[in-house]
Design an enzyme around this catalytic site. Structure first.
Site, mmCIF file in Angstrom:
data_model
loop_
_atom_site.group_PDB
_atom_site.id
_atom_site.type_symbol
_atom_site.label_atom_id
_atom_site.label_comp_id
_atom_site.label_asym_id
_atom_site.label_seq_id
_atom_site.Cartn_x
_atom_site.Cartn_y
_atom_site.Cartn_z
ATOM 1 N N GLU A 97 10.097 -48.412 8.006
ATOM 2 C CA GLU A 97 10.837 -47.399 8.754
ATOM 3 C C GLU A 97 10.061 -46.910 9.961
ATOM 4 O O GLU A 97 8.834 -46.981 9.998
ATOM 5 C CB GLU A 97 11.168 -46.220 7.843
ATOM 6 C CG GLU A 97 12.321 -46.559 6.920
ATOM 7 C CD GLU A 97 12.850 -45.334 6.218
ATOM 8 O OE1 GLU A 97 13.979 -45.392 5.740
ATOM 9 O OE2 GLU A 97 12.152 -44.322 6.153
ATOM 10 N N CYS A 110 7.351 -43.022 16.066
ATOM 11 C CA CYS A 110 6.297 -43.209 15.065
ATOM 12 C C CYS A 110 6.556 -44.561 14.390
ATOM 13 O O CYS A 110 7.598 -44.742 13.762
ATOM 14 C CB CYS A 110 6.402 -42.047 14.074
ATOM 15 S SG CYS A 110 5.358 -42.195 12.651
ATOM 16 N N CYS A 117 0.435 -49.821 1.947
ATOM 17 C CA CYS A 117 -0.928 -49.558 2.422
ATOM 18 C C CYS A 117 -1.884 -49.712 1.254
ATOM 19 O O CYS A 117 -1.581 -49.317 0.135
ATOM 20 C CB CYS A 117 -1.032 -48.157 3.007
ATOM 21 S SG CYS A 117 -2.678 -47.800 3.670
ATOM 22 N N CYS A 121 -4.456 -43.192 -0.418
ATOM 23 C CA CYS A 121 -4.731 -41.756 -0.312
ATOM 24 C C CYS A 121 -3.820 -41.012 -1.304
ATOM 25 O O CYS A 121 -2.624 -41.305 -1.378
ATOM 26 C CB CYS A 121 -4.492 -41.269 1.105
ATOM 27 S SG CYS A 121 -5.501 -42.150 2.315
ATOM 28 N N CYS A 124 -0.315 -39.444 -0.374
ATOM 29 C CA CYS A 124 0.525 -40.212 0.546
ATOM 30 C C CYS A 124 1.543 -41.068 -0.191
ATOM 31 O O CYS A 124 1.197 -41.849 -1.086
ATOM 32 C CB CYS A 124 -0.359 -41.099 1.408
ATOM 33 S SG CYS A 124 0.580 -42.244 2.433
ATOM 34 N N GLY A 167 1.255 -47.720 6.678
ATOM 35 C CA GLY A 167 0.119 -48.613 6.825
ATOM 36 C C GLY A 167 -1.025 -48.033 7.629
ATOM 37 O O GLY A 167 -0.894 -47.016 8.311
ATOM 38 N N GLU A 168 -2.173 -48.684 7.500
ATOM 39 C CA GLU A 168 -3.372 -48.316 8.252
ATOM 40 C C GLU A 168 -3.510 -49.328 9.398
ATOM 41 O O GLU A 168 -3.847 -50.492 9.169
ATOM 42 C CB GLU A 168 -4.587 -48.359 7.309
ATOM 43 C CG GLU A 168 -5.934 -48.357 7.995
ATOM 44 C CD GLU A 168 -6.157 -47.198 8.963
ATOM 45 O OE1 GLU A 168 -6.075 -46.028 8.554
ATOM 46 O OE2 GLU A 168 -6.396 -47.477 10.161
ATOM 47 N N ASN A 223 -8.541 -34.231 6.601
ATOM 48 C CA ASN A 223 -7.995 -33.670 5.346
ATOM 49 C C ASN A 223 -8.965 -32.978 4.398
ATOM 50 O O ASN A 223 -8.536 -32.434 3.371
ATOM 51 C CB ASN A 223 -7.229 -34.737 4.551
ATOM 52 C CG ASN A 223 -6.099 -35.326 5.368
ATOM 53 O OD1 ASN A 223 -5.479 -34.623 6.145
ATOM 54 N ND2 ASN A 223 -5.866 -36.611 5.227
ATOM 55 N N CYS A 340 6.507 -35.676 8.071
ATOM 56 C CA CYS A 340 5.223 -36.286 7.754
ATOM 57 C C CYS A 340 4.978 -36.288 6.265
ATOM 58 O O CYS A 340 5.109 -35.271 5.603
ATOM 59 C CB CYS A 340 4.097 -35.497 8.417
ATOM 60 S SG CYS A 340 4.209 -35.515 10.177
HETATM 61 S S1 SF4 Z 1 -0.696 -44.908 4.989
HETATM 62 FE FE1 SF4 Z 1 -2.426 -43.660 5.772
HETATM 63 S S2 SF4 Z 1 -2.443 -41.791 4.504
HETATM 64 FE FE2 SF4 Z 1 -1.166 -43.333 3.455
HETATM 65 S S3 SF4 Z 1 -2.532 -44.389 2.004
HETATM 66 FE FE3 SF4 Z 1 -2.529 -45.572 3.916
HETATM 67 S S4 SF4 Z 1 -4.267 -44.780 5.088
HETATM 68 FE FE4 SF4 Z 1 -3.815 -43.274 3.481
#
Ligand code: SF4
Length: 371
Positions: A97, A110, A117, A121, A124, A167-168, A223, A340
């Site tokens: 998305e 965005c 991911c 975290c 998340c 994702g990172e 964070n 968010c």
């Molecule tokens: S998308 Fe960002 S906040 Fe979520 S787990 Fe991955 S690195 Fe962490």
């Protein structure tokens, strides 16, 4: 897509030099690549038929062996506040998305860079689904094509792109880099580096390398002001602890007046105490880092809660009192679960969808997210 279509070479996602090299095999001049780039990223062409400044013969050649990928959004949701969320079904059945946020004169998209991911975290929704795969540069940049075309239809322009969806991005550097080159190219989207932001959970070496390569902006998901708490919330902290991360944030080459943004998701009773704010202020003292505070947005299965308004205000006041620029991010798109941290991206393959709004377990939107 038929087997024949899949065999054709996708021109979307190639950088300009890659496209030039590709066309040179046919003896085509470099300016042909620039023409194609404009068609794909400024006029959002989905095929070669309408490319009237190319000869009929060249168009036939392109049609026979190339394609311009571009999945339509399977779902578009529009919030009462104007925020829009797009669900894209990828060619292998995965889904991601993107969220478009209108804000005064800006139109900020965005975008996602991975399906799921791997960083896990704790707060998340994307992290909860695990890692499925990297997105290709074509898939990444298509999110911008789709939004820009939609905006153009109502006389508006895409003004900012933030890599803050699923994702990172710094764990998918090759494809993200190619997408950045297309976003920055004057023949592509023509965005300035100031208007393209890479958001990271803190992959220190890649952040520094990318800062050397591209004049983009960075947002870092911090964070927590202490390693113990940050490692608990963000396991990546064990590899790149706060001391190294903050040092890197201070080293990122900054163009005049630009600041690195620290994202800080406020979790009630976890990281929102006055002493946390004071410790954060100490970490950032004397730097050009600015802080975005994001009261946690609940999502299905999340075990955290947002602090009250007073707590969030107090946190910000302590930072500001210590000379740190800090704002509390306004919630956007809550009614479509586009805010968010609400976005999960666990849109199951082959249409078996659960949770989220309207049957979609909403994708994208990691809390290392939008500024
Ligand atoms: S998308 Fe960002 S906040 Fe979520 S787990 Fe991955 S690195 Fe962490």
């Amino acid at each position: 897509m038929t087997g024949w279509e899949a065999e054709r070479i996708d021109l979307k996602g190639m950088t300009l030099p890659e496209l030039e090299r590709f066309l040179s095999r046919w003896g085509k001049e470099r300016y042909r690549a620039r023409q194609l780039f404009r068609w794909i990223y400024q006029r959002f062409a989905g095929d070669f038929d309408g490319m009237t400044d190319l000869s009929k013969e060249f168009r036939g050649l392109l049609t026979g062996s190339c394609r311009i990928s571009g999945p339509a959004a399977e779902r578009v949701e529009v919030s009462v506040d104007g925020t829009e969320k797009y669900l894209f079904r990828l060619e292998d059945g995965e889904a991601v998305e993107s969220v478009l946020i209108p804000d005064d004169g800006r139109r900020t998209l965005c975008i996602s860079s991975q399906v799921g991911c791997a960083l896990g975290c704790g707060f998340c929704a994307t992290g909860a689904m695990g890692f499925r795969r990297d997105m290709t540069s074509a898939e990444i940049v298509h999110q911008a094509c789709f939004a820009a075309k939609r905006l153009e239809g109502r006389g508006e322009r895409l003004s900012n792109v933030v890599f803050m969806g699923m994702g990172e991005p710094l764990q998918n550097v090759p494809e993200v880099s190619r997408a950045i080159e297309i976003l920055l190219s004057q023949y592509g989207f023509g965005l300035s580096g100031k208007r393209v932001t890479v958001s990271t959970a803190g992959i220190v070496p890649e952040m520094l390398r990318m800062a050397e390569r591209y004049p983009v902006s960075f947002a870092v998901s911090v964070n927590a002001p202490r390693d113990e708490l940050r490692s608990h919330l963000m396991p990546i902290n064990r590899k790149y602890p706060l001391r190294d991360l903050v040092a890197a944030m201070k080293r990122v080459p900054l163009r005049s007046g630009r600041k690195v943004t620290a994202e800080y998701v406020l979790l009630s009773g976890v990281n929102d105490a006055p002493e946390d704010a004071r410790a954060l202020a100490l970490l950032f003292r004397g730097s050009r880092i600015k802080v975005n505070l994001i009261p946690f947005n609940p999502h299905d299965g999340g075990r955290y809660a947002a602090p009250g308004r007073e707590t969030a205000d107090r946190f910000r006041e302590i930072l500001v009192g210590a000379g740190i620029q800090a704002i509390t991010r306004e919630r956007r798109g809550e009614d479509i679960r586009a805010a968010c941290g609400q976005l999960r991206g666990s849109v199951h393959k082959y249409g078996n969808r659960t949770g989220g709004s309207g049957g979609v377990a909403a994708g994208g939107g990691a809390p290392h997210s939008r500024t």
